[in-house]
Design an enzyme around this catalytic site. Structure first.
Site, PDB file in Angstrom:
ATOM      1  N   HIS A 228      32.971  60.949  12.306  1.00  0.00           N
ATOM      2  CA  HIS A 228      32.859  59.473  12.332  1.00  0.00           C
ATOM      3  C   HIS A 228      31.396  59.017  12.515  1.00  0.00           C
ATOM      4  CE1 HIS A 228      35.482  55.701  13.304  1.00  0.00           C
ATOM      5  NE2 HIS A 228      34.375  55.349  12.657  1.00  0.00           N
TER       6      HIS A 228
ATOM      7  N   ARG B  34      39.325  54.254   7.933  1.00  0.00           N
ATOM      8  CA  ARG B  34      39.957  54.645   9.195  1.00  0.00           C
ATOM      9  C   ARG B  34      40.932  55.779   8.872  1.00  0.00           C
ATOM     10  NH1 ARG B  34      36.440  52.532  11.571  1.00  0.00           N
ATOM     11  NH2 ARG B  34      36.518  50.806  13.049  1.00  0.00           N
TER      12      ARG B  34
ATOM     13  N   GLU C 224      42.026  60.804  15.706  1.00  0.00           N
ATOM     14  CA  GLU C 224      40.685  61.039  16.199  1.00  0.00           C
ATOM     15  C   GLU C 224      40.668  61.155  17.718  1.00  0.00           C
ATOM     16  OE1 GLU C 224      36.989  58.620  14.811  1.00  0.00           O
ATOM     17  OE2 GLU C 224      38.325  58.979  13.117  1.00  0.00           O
TER      18      GLU C 224
HETATM   19  N1  LIG Z   1      33.518  55.379   9.126  1.00  0.00           N
HETATM   20  C1  LIG Z   1      32.782  54.452   9.692  1.00  0.00           C
HETATM   21  O1  LIG Z   1      31.942  54.712  10.543  1.00  0.00           O
HETATM   22  C2  LIG Z   1      32.944  53.033   9.280  1.00  0.00           C
HETATM   23  C3  LIG Z   1      31.821  52.202   9.271  1.00  0.00           C
HETATM   24  C4  LIG Z   1      32.002  50.873   8.907  1.00  0.00           C
HETATM   25  C5  LIG Z   1      33.262  50.407   8.549  1.00  0.00           C
HETATM   26  N2  LIG Z   1      34.318  51.254   8.568  1.00  0.00           N
HETATM   27  C6  LIG Z   1      35.653  50.770   8.161  1.00  0.00           C
HETATM   28  O2  LIG Z   1      35.519  50.161   6.877  1.00  0.00           O
HETATM   29  C7  LIG Z   1      36.299  48.981   6.848  1.00  0.00           C
HETATM   30  C8  LIG Z   1      35.769  48.052   5.785  1.00  0.00           C
HETATM   31  O3  LIG Z   1      34.543  47.462   6.183  1.00  0.00           O
HETATM   32  P1  LIG Z   1      33.870  46.307   5.289  1.00  0.00           P
HETATM   33  O4  LIG Z   1      32.710  45.792   6.048  1.00  0.00           O
HETATM   34  O5  LIG Z   1      33.648  46.764   3.897  1.00  0.00           O
HETATM   35  O6  LIG Z   1      35.052  45.234   5.317  1.00  0.00           O
HETATM   36  P2  LIG Z   1      35.443  44.161   4.234  1.00  0.00           P
HETATM   37  O7  LIG Z   1      36.377  43.239   4.916  1.00  0.00           O
HETATM   38  O8  LIG Z   1      34.230  43.605   3.582  1.00  0.00           O
HETATM   39  O9  LIG Z   1      36.243  45.014   3.117  1.00  0.00           O
HETATM   40  C9  LIG Z   1      37.565  45.425   3.243  1.00  0.00           C
HETATM   41  C10 LIG Z   1      38.242  45.219   1.903  1.00  0.00           C
HETATM   42  O10 LIG Z   1      39.540  45.806   1.939  1.00  0.00           O
HETATM   43  C11 LIG Z   1      40.382  44.970   1.164  1.00  0.00           C
HETATM   44  N3  LIG Z   1      41.775  45.219   1.504  1.00  0.00           N
HETATM   45  C12 LIG Z   1      42.474  44.816   2.589  1.00  0.00           C
HETATM   46  N4  LIG Z   1      43.749  45.236   2.508  1.00  0.00           N
HETATM   47  C13 LIG Z   1      43.854  45.937   1.354  1.00  0.00           C
HETATM   48  C14 LIG Z   1      44.911  46.630   0.719  1.00  0.00           C
HETATM   49  N5  LIG Z   1      46.137  46.655   1.240  1.00  0.00           N
HETATM   50  N6  LIG Z   1      44.650  47.247  -0.458  1.00  0.00           N
HETATM   51  C15 LIG Z   1      43.415  47.207  -1.004  1.00  0.00           C
HETATM   52  N7  LIG Z   1      42.365  46.556  -0.451  1.00  0.00           N
HETATM   53  C16 LIG Z   1      42.588  45.938   0.716  1.00  0.00           C
HETATM   54  C17 LIG Z   1      39.927  43.553   1.523  1.00  0.00           C
HETATM   55  O11 LIG Z   1      40.368  42.613   0.561  1.00  0.00           O
HETATM   56  C18 LIG Z   1      38.426  43.733   1.543  1.00  0.00           C
HETATM   57  O12 LIG Z   1      37.819  43.462   0.292  1.00  0.00           O
HETATM   58  C19 LIG Z   1      36.222  48.460   8.280  1.00  0.00           C
HETATM   59  O13 LIG Z   1      37.309  47.617   8.591  1.00  0.00           O
HETATM   60  C20 LIG Z   1      36.220  49.728   9.110  1.00  0.00           C
HETATM   61  O14 LIG Z   1      37.527  50.072   9.483  1.00  0.00           O
HETATM   62  C21 LIG Z   1      34.192  52.553   8.938  1.00  0.00           C
HETATM   63  O1  LIG Z   2      34.082  50.039  12.053  1.00  0.00           O
HETATM   64  C1  LIG Z   2      32.967  50.507  12.271  1.00  0.00           C
HETATM   65  O2  LIG Z   2      31.962  49.794  12.408  1.00  0.00           O
HETATM   66  C2  LIG Z   2      32.782  51.985  12.343  1.00  0.00           C
HETATM   67  O3  LIG Z   2      33.884  52.741  12.329  1.00  0.00           O
HETATM   68  C3  LIG Z   2      31.703  52.471  13.235  1.00  0.00           C
HETATM   69  O4  LIG Z   2      30.514  52.055  12.697  1.00  0.00           O
END
Ligand SMILES: NC(=O)c1ccc[n+]([C@@H]2O[C@H](COP(=O)([O-])OP(=O)(O)OC[C@H]3O[C@@H](n4cnc5c(N)ncnc54)[C@H](O)[C@@H]3O)[C@@H](O)[C@H]2O)c1
Ligand SMILES: O=C(O)[C@H](O)CO
EC number: 1.1.1.29
Length: 386
Positions: A320, A273, A302
């Site tokens: 994004h 994010r 954004e």
């Molecule tokens: N750009 C995009 O389109 C897109 C797509 C999918 C997800 N995302 C973002 O990616 C994030 C992660 O997704 P995920 O499915 O891997 O989630 P997830 O919950 O599997 O992984 C997140 C990880 O971050 C760690 N974490 C939390 N706080 C932390 C900190 N202070 N320091 C270090 N690590 C920390 C958690 O322990 C966890 O392992 C989502 O929450 C979303 O915001 C963005």
């Molecule tokens: O959190 C998410 O899933 C993304 O930002 C969009 O796929």
């Protein structure tokens, strides 16, 4: 009084009224809802980001559930209105839910769904693409070609960084961070250093086994290290990718002081994010360190970029799109619809939100469960035994 918004209606006589604030890819999600007696209303307003007032108008006086988007502000006002309209469920069509005030949802007894798993590999692939694009200066070189500036091969033309043998750093080694780490370790034979609040045993085992395989074949083995601080990753890694959730602990996780710890020729990638990076500090750092490069999918304000970012040759920026593959976006729509449908039908919660494949099989009916409800414990919802 909120202004009415344009909608498209499916199955007008359905018993349950479900609203989707956007049209979403594929038709499976629509069919699953209408086969289960839902009247589905899809907002067709042309504006990209709906306001709270627009969504209030969509919810109206009676609404059983809403499928919404990460650009919307789901707080007290919307959950109170949804609950008043008889609604029991909301699902983001996203895994991240920092746009949702879960405490407010709990207060009104509304289940909040998200879409984990289906976007893990797609998002990791975009992070890998940005890493490569930044390392090999692909966007700069593409612009150079199109501008007709190429006059022939030169020893110094667009020299970038070799990834093989370098260290990849992952901050937030959850689903996506681990998938990205595996791609970079296996694909480019990079060593891994990661920082997360929790140990990623599976990831460590993977790198160990791959290292042993390389060694047995006479190649330099890859290595891994779990860092005890984020600073350790910033100091040691050549490519760093950010994959934590966005919350109070990760806001401006990468700031001026931490940027200064990174190698002068490091690459920083962000597909988590925008606010995880202090973007003003980043622009300044890019300006002062022309060999430092970034690949960004997300931005602090954004859809806007902070002043100066668009002019930086050492930044690759995309809008994004990390989860934007057809299969993934259709799957996200399906999971979001099934979260809402499941709650309306009184189904229990799927026991492992990291394993949502059974919901994505187009040739079989999905399990009678909600794939992923983030506040299921707070609401005391039963867990599926399937
Ligand atoms: N750009 C995009 O389109 C897109 C797509 C999918 C997800 N995302 C973002 O990616 C994030 C992660 O997704 P995920 O499915 O891997 O989630 P997830 O919950 O599997 O992984 C997140 C990880 O971050 C760690 N974490 C939390 N706080 C932390 C900190 N202070 N320091 C270090 N690590 C920390 C958690 O322990 C966890 O392992 C989502 O929450 C979303 O915001 C963005
Ligand atoms: O959190 C998410 O899933 C993304 O930002 C969009 O796929």
């Amino acid at each position: 009084m909120a202004k009415p918004v344009q909608i498209e209606v499916w199955n007008p006589n359905g018993k349950y009224r479900v609203v989707s604030t956007k049209s979403m890819p594929g038709t499976r999600w629509i069919n699953l809802l209408i086969q289960q007696d839902c009247r589905l209303e899809i907002c067709t307003e042309k504006k990209t980001i709906l306001s709270v007032d627009d969504i209030l108008a969509l919810i109206g006086d009676r609404c059983d559930g809403v499928i919404g988007q990460l650009t919307e502000d789901w707080g007290e006002t919307l959950f109170s209105a949804l609950s008043k309209a008889g609604g029991k469920a909301f699902s983001n069509m996203a895994v991240g839910y920092n746009n949702v005030d879960v405490e407010a949802a709990n207060k009104y007894g509304v289940a909040v769904g998200n879409t984990p798993g289906v976007l893990t590999e797609t998002t990791a692939e975009l992070a890998a693409s940005l890493s490569l694009a930044a390392a090999r200066r692909i966007v700069e070189a593409d612009e150079f070609m199109r501008a007709g500036k190429y006059e022939g091969w030169l020893p110094h033309l667009f020299v970038g960084n070799l990834l093989k043998g370098q260290t990849v750093g992952v901050i937030g080694a959850g689903r996506i961070g681990s998938a990205y780490a595996r791609m970079m370790v296996e694909g480019f034979k990079m060593n891994l250093i990661y920082y997360d609040l929790y140990q990623s045993t599976r990831l460590e085992k993977f790198v160990t086994a791959y290292g042993q395989f390389l060694k047995a074949n006479g190649e330099q083995p890859v290595t891994w290290k779990r860092a005890s601080s984020m600073e350790e990753v910033l100091r040691e890694a050549d490519v760093i990718s950010l994959h934590p959730i966005l919350d109070k602990t990760t806001y401006h996780l990468v700031n001026k002081e931490r940027l200064a710890l990174m190698k002068k020729e490091a690459i920083l990638v962000n597909c988590s994010r925008g606010p995880v990076i202090d973007e003003v500090a980043l622009v300044e750092h890019l300006r002062e360190n022309p060999m430092f490069r970034v690949g960004l999918d997300v931005f602090e304000d954004e859809p806007y970029m902070k002043p100066g970012l668009a002019d930086m040759k050492n930044a690759v920026v995309v809008p994004h799109i990390a989860s934007a593959s057809k299969w993934t976006r259709e799957g996200m729509a399906t999971l979001a619809a099934l979260n809402v449908l499941g709650k309306i039908k009184g189904y229990p919660i799927w026991s492992n939100p990291n394993s949502v494949e059974p919901f994505l099989n187009e040739n079989a009916a999905p399990p009678a469960a909600c794939p992923s409800i983030v506040n299921s414990k707070a609401l005391g919802l039963p867990v599926s035994k399937l």
